[in-house]
Scaffold this active site. Sequence first.
Site, PDB file in Angstrom:
ATOM      1  CE  LYS A  15     -13.681   9.594   6.668  1.00  0.00           C
ATOM      2  NZ  LYS A  15     -12.628   9.700   7.704  1.00  0.00           N
ATOM      3  CG  ASP A  39     -14.429   4.686  10.195  1.00  0.00           C
ATOM      4  OD1 ASP A  39     -14.378   3.445  10.038  1.00  0.00           O
ATOM      5  OD2 ASP A  39     -14.998   5.202  11.173  1.00  0.00           O
TER       6      ASP A  39
END
Length: 219
Positions: free
Chosen positions: A121, A139
């Site tokens: 991420k 996310d």
Amino acid sequence: MTKEKLALELIERLKKAYPIAECTLDYNQAWKLLVSVRLAAQCTDARVNIVVQDLYAKFPDVAALAEATVEEIEAIVRPCGLGHSKARDIKNCMKMIQDEYDGKVPDNFEELLKLPGVGRKSANLIMGDVFGKPAIVTDTHCIRLVNRMGLVENIKEPKKVEMELWKLIPPEEGSNFCHRLVYHGRDICTARTTPHCEMCCVRDICARKGVSEEKRMIK
């Protein structure tokens, strides 16, 4: 509607609803975004943006953070939670950037993943926001919304969601699409309250709506 067509329609509608797509973490240098995204784990971006002001006042560059002790960093970042582990990762990450990359954040995805505390991420966020390269940032908002909307089905693991979205989202749209999902997830398609479907710009094509209408018809 195929998932490919759904993805393109979602992209266009979210563009109209959220014309400006930006990361909500404050930064003006790549290393600062790395620090902030590490602090943002289980913490709000708003709090991180406040805490880093004191952090950068004391440690204004990569070298200063690399030389700082974990305890010094922890004393400042503690309000973000998980203070010791975050402080340790920040110090080690900055030290590696200083020692192995001449103080510059690498612009290669695989190299980013080698940095302490940096996962997929974070690496995608850096690639998209700092270097303008294709990126999919999975996310919690992204994962929740693409499942609800029907782009993926019952997939919660971030990497698996990312891999599915790479098949559907044009590379040049990925980063901004994920930012818009954050805005939409905070304002409309919320997690801790009932989603505000009546205000949603994609309500007529959202898989969640279709399911709820079907259940209503059965009753």
